[in-house]
Write a protein that holds these residues in place. Sequence first.
Motif, PDB file in Angstrom:
ATOM      1  N   ALA A 121      12.089   3.075  -6.881  1.00 54.22           N
ATOM      2  CA  ALA A 121      11.850   3.788  -5.619  1.00 54.22           C
ATOM      3  C   ALA A 121      10.460   4.428  -5.625  1.00 54.22           C
ATOM      4  O   ALA A 121       9.725   4.377  -4.641  1.00 54.22           O
ATOM      5  N   GLU A 122      10.095   5.023  -6.740  1.00 54.22           N
ATOM      6  CA  GLU A 122       8.794   5.685  -6.832  1.00 54.22           C
ATOM      7  C   GLU A 122       7.654   4.656  -6.787  1.00 54.22           C
ATOM      8  O   GLU A 122       6.616   4.891  -6.168  1.00 54.22           O
ATOM      9  N   VAL A 123       7.878   3.511  -7.415  1.00 51.67           N
ATOM     10  CA  VAL A 123       6.872   2.448  -7.405  1.00 51.67           C
ATOM     11  C   VAL A 123       6.590   1.995  -5.974  1.00 51.67           C
ATOM     12  O   VAL A 123       5.434   1.872  -5.558  1.00 51.67           O
ATOM     13  N   VAL A 124       7.642   1.773  -5.226  1.00 54.72           N
ATOM     14  CA  VAL A 124       7.481   1.298  -3.849  1.00 54.72           C
ATOM     15  C   VAL A 124       6.750   2.354  -3.016  1.00 54.72           C
ATOM     16  O   VAL A 124       5.834   2.043  -2.256  1.00 54.72           O
ATOM     17  N   ARG A 125       7.107   3.625  -3.217  1.00 55.24           N
ATOM     18  CA  ARG A 125       6.462   4.702  -2.474  1.00 55.24           C
ATOM     19  C   ARG A 125       4.958   4.742  -2.783  1.00 55.24           C
ATOM     20  O   ARG A 125       4.124   4.842  -1.900  1.00 55.24           O
ATOM     21  N   ARG A 126       4.641   4.618  -4.069  1.00 55.58           N
ATOM     22  CA  ARG A 126       3.224   4.688  -4.460  1.00 55.58           C
ATOM     23  C   ARG A 126       2.416   3.508  -3.931  1.00 55.58           C
ATOM     24  O   ARG A 126       1.317   3.671  -3.407  1.00 55.58           O
ATOM     25  N   LEU A 127       2.978   2.306  -4.076  1.00 51.48           N
ATOM     26  CA  LEU A 127       2.197   1.123  -3.689  1.00 51.48           C
ATOM     27  C   LEU A 127       1.993   1.064  -2.182  1.00 51.48           C
ATOM     28  O   LEU A 127       0.927   0.674  -1.710  1.00 51.48           O
ATOM     29  N   SER A 128       3.014   1.477  -1.444  1.00 46.42           N
ATOM     30  CA  SER A 128       2.866   1.395   0.007  1.00 46.42           C
ATOM     31  C   SER A 128       1.845   2.420   0.496  1.00 46.42           C
ATOM     32  O   SER A 128       1.295   2.284   1.582  1.00 46.42           O
ATOM     33  N   GLY A 129       1.568   3.444  -0.299  1.00 54.79           N
ATOM     34  CA  GLY A 129       0.569   4.438   0.098  1.00 54.79           C
ATOM     35  C   GLY A 129      -0.783   4.242  -0.554  1.00 54.79           C
ATOM     36  O   GLY A 129      -1.702   5.025  -0.343  1.00 54.79           O
ATOM     37  N   ARG A 130      -0.943   3.198  -1.348  1.00 53.09           N
ATOM     38  CA  ARG A 130      -2.199   3.059  -2.090  1.00 53.09           C
ATOM     39  C   ARG A 130      -3.365   2.648  -1.187  1.00 53.09           C
ATOM     40  O   ARG A 130      -3.264   1.735  -0.397  1.00 53.09           O
ATOM     41  N   ARG A 131      -4.482   3.323  -1.355  1.00 51.15           N
ATOM     42  CA  ARG A 131      -5.709   3.022  -0.614  1.00 51.15           C
ATOM     43  C   ARG A 131      -6.838   2.955  -1.630  1.00 51.15           C
ATOM     44  O   ARG A 131      -6.857   3.721  -2.585  1.00 51.15           O
ATOM     45  N   MET A 132      -7.771   2.052  -1.407  1.00 54.15           N
ATOM     46  CA  MET A 132      -8.868   1.912  -2.366  1.00 54.15           C
ATOM     47  C   MET A 132     -10.209   1.966  -1.675  1.00 54.15           C
ATOM     48  O   MET A 132     -10.333   1.629  -0.502  1.00 54.15           O
ATOM     49  N   CYS A 133     -11.239   2.377  -2.434  1.00 50.16           N
ATOM     50  CA  CYS A 133     -12.597   2.360  -1.893  1.00 50.16           C
ATOM     51  C   CYS A 133     -13.237   1.026  -2.248  1.00 50.16           C
ATOM     52  O   CYS A 133     -13.260   0.623  -3.408  1.00 50.16           O
ATOM     53  N   ARG A 134     -13.753   0.347  -1.228  1.00 47.24           N
ATOM     54  CA  ARG A 134     -14.359  -0.956  -1.455  1.00 47.24           C
ATOM     55  C   ARG A 134     -15.657  -0.840  -2.255  1.00 47.24           C
ATOM     56  O   ARG A 134     -16.089  -1.765  -2.917  1.00 47.24           O
ATOM     57  N   ASN A 135     -16.269   0.326  -2.201  1.00 52.48           N
ATOM     58  CA  ASN A 135     -17.562   0.508  -2.847  1.00 52.48           C
ATOM     59  C   ASN A 135     -17.432   0.954  -4.299  1.00 52.48           C
ATOM     60  O   ASN A 135     -17.981   0.324  -5.201  1.00 52.48           O
ATOM     61  N   CYS A 136     -16.690   2.045  -4.559  1.00 56.92           N
ATOM     62  CA  CYS A 136     -16.662   2.578  -5.928  1.00 56.92           C
ATOM     63  C   CYS A 136     -15.356   2.258  -6.651  1.00 56.92           C
ATOM     64  O   CYS A 136     -15.230   2.522  -7.846  1.00 56.92           O
ATOM     65  N   GLY A 137     -14.367   1.699  -5.946  1.00 53.83           N
ATOM     66  CA  GLY A 137     -13.133   1.279  -6.615  1.00 53.83           C
ATOM     67  C   GLY A 137     -12.140   2.394  -6.875  1.00 53.83           C
ATOM     68  O   GLY A 137     -11.070   2.150  -7.425  1.00 53.83           O
ATOM     69  N   THR A 138     -12.461   3.617  -6.471  1.00 57.56           N
ATOM     70  CA  THR A 138     -11.519   4.725  -6.710  1.00 57.56           C
ATOM     71  C   THR A 138     -10.213   4.473  -5.956  1.00 57.56           C
ATOM     72  O   THR A 138     -10.223   3.963  -4.838  1.00 57.56           O
ATOM     73  N   ILE A 139      -9.102   4.817  -6.623  1.00 61.09           N
ATOM     74  CA  ILE A 139      -7.785   4.628  -6.031  1.00 61.09           C
ATOM     75  C   ILE A 139      -7.303   5.957  -5.450  1.00 61.09           C
ATOM     76  O   ILE A 139      -7.335   6.978  -6.124  1.00 61.09           O
ATOM     77  N   PHE A 140      -6.854   5.926  -4.196  1.00 61.99           N
ATOM     78  CA  PHE A 140      -6.284   7.118  -3.559  1.00 61.99           C
ATOM     79  C   PHE A 140      -4.858   6.821  -3.148  1.00 61.99           C
ATOM     80  O   PHE A 140      -4.403   5.681  -3.219  1.00 61.99           O
ATOM     81  N   ASN A 141      -4.160   7.873  -2.723  1.00 56.14           N
ATOM     82  CA  ASN A 141      -2.827   7.655  -2.177  1.00 56.14           C
ATOM     83  C   ASN A 141      -2.665   8.444  -0.886  1.00 56.14           C
ATOM     84  O   ASN A 141      -2.952   9.636  -0.833  1.00 56.14           O
ATOM     85  N   LEU A 142      -2.202   7.708   0.133  1.00 57.34           N
ATOM     86  CA  LEU A 142      -2.004   8.295   1.457  1.00 57.34           C
ATOM     87  C   LEU A 142      -1.128   9.543   1.365  1.00 57.34           C
ATOM     88  O   LEU A 142      -1.456  10.576   1.939  1.00 57.34           O
ATOM     89  N   HIS A 143      -0.013   9.451   0.623  1.00 59.58           N
ATOM     90  CA  HIS A 143       0.936  10.573   0.551  1.00 59.58           C
ATOM     91  C   HIS A 143       0.341  11.749  -0.223  1.00 59.58           C
ATOM     92  O   HIS A 143       0.531  12.901   0.121  1.00 59.58           O
ATOM     93  N   ARG A 144      -0.377  11.450  -1.275  1.00 62.73           N
ATOM     94  CA  ARG A 144      -0.863  12.525  -2.152  1.00 62.73           C
ATOM     95  C   ARG A 144      -2.213  13.086  -1.685  1.00 62.73           C
ATOM     96  O   ARG A 144      -2.441  14.292  -1.708  1.00 62.73           O
ATOM     97  N   ASP A 145      -3.127  12.181  -1.284  1.00 65.52           N
ATOM     98  CA  ASP A 145      -4.501  12.621  -0.993  1.00 65.52           C
ATOM     99  C   ASP A 145      -4.798  12.691   0.500  1.00 65.52           C
ATOM    100  O   ASP A 145      -5.855  13.165   0.887  1.00 65.52           O
ATOM    101  N   ASN A 146      -3.864  12.188   1.312  1.00 67.69           N
ATOM    102  CA  ASN A 146      -4.042  12.174   2.754  1.00 67.69           C
ATOM    103  C   ASN A 146      -5.333  11.448   3.154  1.00 67.69           C
ATOM    104  O   ASN A 146      -6.097  11.924   4.005  1.00 67.69           O
ATOM    105  N   ILE A 147      -5.578  10.313   2.520  1.00 70.05           N
ATOM    106  CA  ILE A 147      -6.761   9.513   2.827  1.00 70.05           C
ATOM    107  C   ILE A 147      -6.283   8.150   3.307  1.00 70.05           C
ATOM    108  O   ILE A 147      -5.443   7.527   2.653  1.00 70.05           O
TER     109      ILE A 147
END
Length: 223
Positions: A121-147
């Motif tokens: 359940a946690e895996v699905v929540r994390r992956l569905s919220g994952r966002r990445m920067c095309r330039n620097c590759g940093t990984i963010f999360n919609l739920h955690r970082d609101n990005i």
Amino acid sequence: MASTNLILLGPPGAGKGTHAQYLERELGVVHISTGDMLREAVAEGTALGNKAQEYMKAGQLVPDELVIELAKERLGKRDCPVGWLLDGFPRTIAQAEALSAIVDELQMPSPLAVNMVISEAEVVRRLSGRRMCRNCGTIFNLHRDNIDVGDPCPTCGGEIYIRSDDRPEAVRERLRVYQRQTEPLIDYYQQQAQLITVDVEGKQEEVSQHLLAAVRSKDVKRG
Ligand code: ADP
Ligand code: ZN
């Protein structure tokens, strides 16, 4: 103490990339991500990238021979004897056997595998919220970082995007692939007494510290 060689085993969304960056800094090992290397190959349109692209988009594994060759070449580079951390490799028994042959050939200490345990359940929540920067590759999360897509990267101002394999259908397929093909590696490394298990469901900083402590204490025992 001999150099530390590590393998991170865990489902997509376990946080392999994030914790690998931390362990790389703390342990002074080289972080090797086959996923990152393959994404780079795709972006550059190399022969390898062109072959790998369709598998990756669908959430399937790239054929063993391609990935094994990639890993072998990378582990042979000059920076690797200080110690390394493999993130996303091996993912099949054939890859694990190939790795063990590579390690023997290069006369490197046999690796310690870290089994990262997390609920589905946690895996699905994390992956569905994952966002990445095309330039620097940093990984963010919609739920955690609101990005989200459309926002500028807080680190570099780059474009935020969703990885094509983070779409729901591909996420489900990646989980199935993990269970079928990669989970058997837990037994494989357990049988060689080269496995430690760490719960990775908690907060990122705490989990990173647990991982580091677990690796250090096992390393001391192994000598
Ligand atoms: P995640 O762990 O989040 O699924 P990765 O970045 O490790 O993501 O890998 C992304 C994709 O790259 C995988 O779904 C697969 O298609 C390909 N890939 C990466 N490493 C391997 C590997 N060792 N064997 C086969 N395919 C791989
Ligand atoms: Zn960025």
